[in-house]
Motif scaffolding. Structure first.
Motif, PDB file in Angstrom:
ATOM      1  N   ALA A 172      10.469 -10.805  -4.620  1.00 28.36           N
ATOM      2  CA  ALA A 172      11.435 -11.061  -3.545  1.00 28.36           C
ATOM      3  C   ALA A 172      10.737 -11.186  -2.200  1.00 28.36           C
ATOM      4  CB  ALA A 172      12.469  -9.943  -3.502  1.00 28.36           C
ATOM      5  N   VAL A 173       9.821 -10.262  -1.920  1.00 30.27           N
ATOM      6  CA  VAL A 173       9.108 -10.297  -0.638  1.00 30.27           C
ATOM      7  C   VAL A 173       8.272 -11.563  -0.514  1.00 30.27           C
ATOM      8  CG1 VAL A 173       7.296  -9.187   0.726  1.00 30.27           C
ATOM      9  CG2 VAL A 173       9.054  -7.798  -0.372  1.00 30.27           C
ATOM     10  N   LEU A 174       7.523 -11.887  -1.565  1.00 32.22           N
ATOM     11  CA  LEU A 174       6.642 -13.056  -1.508  1.00 32.22           C
ATOM     12  C   LEU A 174       7.427 -14.357  -1.451  1.00 32.22           C
ATOM     13  CD1 LEU A 174       3.815 -11.980  -3.998  1.00 32.22           C
ATOM     14  CD2 LEU A 174       3.868 -11.786  -1.509  1.00 32.22           C
ATOM     15  N   LEU A 175       8.549 -14.433  -2.180  1.00 22.84           N
ATOM     16  CA  LEU A 175       9.361 -15.654  -2.152  1.00 22.84           C
ATOM     17  C   LEU A 175      10.029 -15.837  -0.792  1.00 22.84           C
ATOM     18  CD1 LEU A 175      11.031 -15.608  -5.702  1.00 22.84           C
ATOM     19  CD2 LEU A 175       9.296 -17.209  -4.856  1.00 22.84           C
ATOM     20  N   ILE A 176      10.503 -14.749  -0.201  1.00 24.35           N
ATOM     21  CA  ILE A 176      11.138 -14.844   1.117  1.00 24.35           C
ATOM     22  C   ILE A 176      10.118 -15.273   2.170  1.00 24.35           C
ATOM     23  CG2 ILE A 176      12.219 -13.523   2.976  1.00 24.35           C
ATOM     24  CD1 ILE A 176      13.593 -11.842   0.798  1.00 24.35           C
ATOM     25  N   LEU A 177       8.965 -14.632   2.169  1.00 24.11           N
ATOM     26  CA  LEU A 177       7.931 -15.003   3.128  1.00 24.11           C
ATOM     27  C   LEU A 177       7.440 -16.425   2.901  1.00 24.11           C
ATOM     28  CD1 LEU A 177       5.791 -11.739   3.313  1.00 24.11           C
ATOM     29  CD2 LEU A 177       7.374 -12.615   5.027  1.00 24.11           C
TER      30      LEU A 177
ATOM     31  N   ASN B 213       4.654 -18.262   5.830  1.00 26.30           N
ATOM     32  CA  ASN B 213       4.259 -18.402   4.432  1.00 26.30           C
ATOM     33  C   ASN B 213       2.783 -18.075   4.210  1.00 26.30           C
ATOM     34  OD1 ASN B 213       3.315 -20.647   5.760  1.00 26.30           O
ATOM     35  ND2 ASN B 213       4.568 -22.103   4.625  1.00 26.30           N
ATOM     36  N   VAL B 214       1.968 -18.161   5.270  1.00 28.80           N
ATOM     37  CA  VAL B 214       0.564 -17.771   5.103  1.00 28.80           C
ATOM     38  C   VAL B 214       0.430 -16.279   4.850  1.00 28.80           C
ATOM     39  CG1 VAL B 214      -0.286 -19.680   6.517  1.00 28.80           C
ATOM     40  CG2 VAL B 214       0.275 -17.499   7.597  1.00 28.80           C
ATOM     41  N   ALA B 215       1.475 -15.508   5.229  1.00 26.98           N
ATOM     42  CA  ALA B 215       1.431 -14.061   5.021  1.00 26.98           C
ATOM     43  C   ALA B 215       1.391 -13.700   3.545  1.00 26.98           C
ATOM     44  CB  ALA B 215       2.635 -13.397   5.690  1.00 26.98           C
TER      45      ALA B 215
ATOM     46  N   ASN C 101      -0.557 -14.933   1.223  1.00 20.47           N
ATOM     47  CA  ASN C 101      -1.961 -14.769   0.835  1.00 20.47           C
ATOM     48  C   ASN C 101      -2.596 -13.554   1.507  1.00 20.47           C
ATOM     49  OD1 ASN C 101      -2.173 -17.209  -0.783  1.00 20.47           O
ATOM     50  ND2 ASN C 101      -1.979 -18.322   1.137  1.00 20.47           N
ATOM     51  N   LEU C 102      -2.102 -13.202   2.691  1.00 17.72           N
ATOM     52  CA  LEU C 102      -2.645 -12.042   3.385  1.00 17.72           C
ATOM     53  C   LEU C 102      -2.177 -10.733   2.752  1.00 17.72           C
ATOM     54  CD1 LEU C 102      -2.211 -13.133   7.123  1.00 17.72           C
ATOM     55  CD2 LEU C 102      -4.319 -13.121   5.781  1.00 17.72           C
ATOM     56  N   LEU C 103      -0.924 -10.701   2.310  1.00 21.70           N
ATOM     57  CA  LEU C 103      -0.339  -9.468   1.803  1.00 21.70           C
ATOM     58  C   LEU C 103      -0.631  -9.210   0.334  1.00 21.70           C
ATOM     59  CD1 LEU C 103       3.166  -9.497   3.545  1.00 21.70           C
ATOM     60  CD2 LEU C 103       1.164  -8.127   4.146  1.00 21.70           C
ATOM     61  N   ALA C 104      -0.921 -10.257  -0.433  1.00 24.44           N
ATOM     62  CA  ALA C 104      -1.147 -10.080  -1.871  1.00 24.44           C
ATOM     63  C   ALA C 104      -2.211  -9.025  -2.169  1.00 24.44           C
ATOM     64  CB  ALA C 104      -1.492 -11.415  -2.518  1.00 24.44           C
ATOM     65  N   PRO C 105      -3.399  -9.038  -1.504  1.00 22.40           N
ATOM     66  CA  PRO C 105      -4.379  -7.984  -1.782  1.00 22.40           C
ATOM     67  C   PRO C 105      -3.885  -6.590  -1.415  1.00 22.40           C
ATOM     68  CG  PRO C 105      -5.425  -9.849  -0.680  1.00 22.40           C
ATOM     69  CD  PRO C 105      -3.944 -10.060  -0.585  1.00 22.40           C
TER      70      PRO C 105
ATOM     71  N   LEU D  39      -9.876 -13.854   4.190  1.00 30.57           N
ATOM     72  CA  LEU D  39     -11.002 -14.614   3.653  1.00 30.57           C
ATOM     73  C   LEU D  39     -10.553 -15.515   2.503  1.00 30.57           C
ATOM     74  CD1 LEU D  39     -13.770 -11.855   3.718  1.00 30.57           C
ATOM     75  CD2 LEU D  39     -13.526 -13.816   5.256  1.00 30.57           C
ATOM     76  N   TYR D  40      -9.624 -15.023   1.709  1.00 32.14           N
ATOM     77  CA  TYR D  40      -9.062 -15.847   0.636  1.00 32.14           C
ATOM     78  C   TYR D  40      -8.306 -17.041   1.212  1.00 32.14           C
ATOM     79  CZ  TYR D  40      -6.122 -17.143  -3.344  1.00 32.14           C
ATOM     80  OH  TYR D  40      -5.475 -17.842  -4.345  1.00 32.14           O
ATOM     81  N   LEU D  41      -7.549 -16.802   2.282  1.00 28.35           N
ATOM     82  CA  LEU D  41      -6.811 -17.892   2.926  1.00 28.35           C
ATOM     83  C   LEU D  41      -7.766 -18.932   3.495  1.00 28.35           C
ATOM     84  CD1 LEU D  41      -4.129 -19.078   3.918  1.00 28.35           C
ATOM     85  CD2 LEU D  41      -4.318 -17.611   5.939  1.00 28.35           C
ATOM     86  N   VAL D  42      -8.840 -18.496   4.109  1.00 30.23           N
ATOM     87  CA  VAL D  42      -9.851 -19.428   4.622  1.00 30.23           C
ATOM     88  C   VAL D  42     -10.442 -20.246   3.479  1.00 30.23           C
ATOM     89  CG1 VAL D  42     -12.128 -19.580   5.713  1.00 30.23           C
ATOM     90  CG2 VAL D  42     -10.401 -18.043   6.654  1.00 30.23           C
ATOM     91  N   GLY D  43     -10.678 -19.578   2.353  1.00 27.59           N
ATOM     92  CA  GLY D  43     -11.188 -20.292   1.189  1.00 27.59           C
ATOM     93  C   GLY D  43     -10.214 -21.343   0.679  1.00 27.59           C
TER      94      GLY D  43
END
Length: 259
Positions: A65-70, A77-79, A81-85, A126-130
């Protein structure tokens, strides 16, 4: 009977064998594992899930729910990739709690926000930059091959377009695979061993390359399971997502600790 022989029957007893970890038990260089371990990580993930399926499903629902909403909000939406780790780091703490006999709690989903959140966010950055670098590489490649396709004879245009697509997919796989390897085991290394973001990413990449055969078996199986989980209105992800999170922890334990 061990969990490797039948992970569906005795998950808790086997997991509690590793409750107290001595410092010397951790092998930063990682172990070299056989091909079959890629399948075993998913087996163990299922075993961990079965210790508290209701809690795990609740965690999966909240996480989705959190990831789909963001993901549906522009700029935010870039959040994802930031929040997953951060979420994965928290659930790694939860899996460790299972080993210690405490059991997982719903609050473990957010445990990463109180345990080195800055470092986990840096892993996500760093993952997002990749990912951005990967998109640029694929875009340049697609533009170049597209220009070649446009310059071909009219009759060969469709065939050139097919080859352009296939080559673009191949390039995407070649670029994304090491990126996935780099962040694969980074969260548990950060929250459980105080690695910096760069140390965790480099260590994850190195041990994944060293265990490339089981990693690829694991990746292919995850891809197939993801397709199956997506068919019934994504409902299968309520089961698959917690199993994947738990299997990641199982891979971390299998690679960095002696059995």
């Amino acid at each position: 009977m061990s969990i490797q022989d039948n992970p569906f029957q005795v998950p808790v007893a086997r997991l509690q064998d590793h409750g107290d970890l001595a410092v010397g038990d951790f092998r930063a260089e990682g172990r070299l594992l056989s091909l079959s371990h890629g399948y075993r990580w998913l087996q163990r993930g299922w075993a961990i899930f079965r210790t508290a399926p209701g809690t795990w499903i609740g965690i999966a629902f909240a996480c989705m729910a959190v990831l789909l909403i963001l993901g549906s909000i522009p700029l935010l939406n870039v959040a994802v990739n930031l929040l997953a780790p951060v979420f994965i780091g928290g659930l790694s703490i939860g899996c460790r709690a299972i080993e210690d006999g405490e059991g997982i709690r719903f609050s473990h989903l957010f445990a990463g926000f109180s345990r080195r959140p800055g470092t986990l966010l840096m892993v996500g950055l760093l993952y997002l930059v990749g990912l951005l670098a990967m998109a640029i590489i694929i875009g340049i490649f697609a533009a170049l091959t597209g220009a070649v396709a446009l310059g071909t004879a009219a009759g060969a245009g469709e065939e050139a377009a097919v080859w352009t697509f296939l080559l673009s997919v191949g390039v995407m796989i070649l670029v994304f695979t090491p990126l996935a390897m780099a962040v694969w085991l980074a969260p548990p290394l950060v929250v459980l061993h105080d690695f910096s973001a760069s140390q965790a990413i480099w260590t994850s990449l190195r041990v994944a390359l060293r265990n490339f055969p089981p990693f690829m078996v694991y990746g292919v199986l995850v891809l197939l399971l993801a397709v199956c989980a997506s068919l019934p209105l994504l409902l299968g992800w309520l089961l698959l997502l917690p199993v994947l999170y738990a299997s990641l922890y199982a891979a971390y334990r299998d690679i960095f600790f002696d059995e």
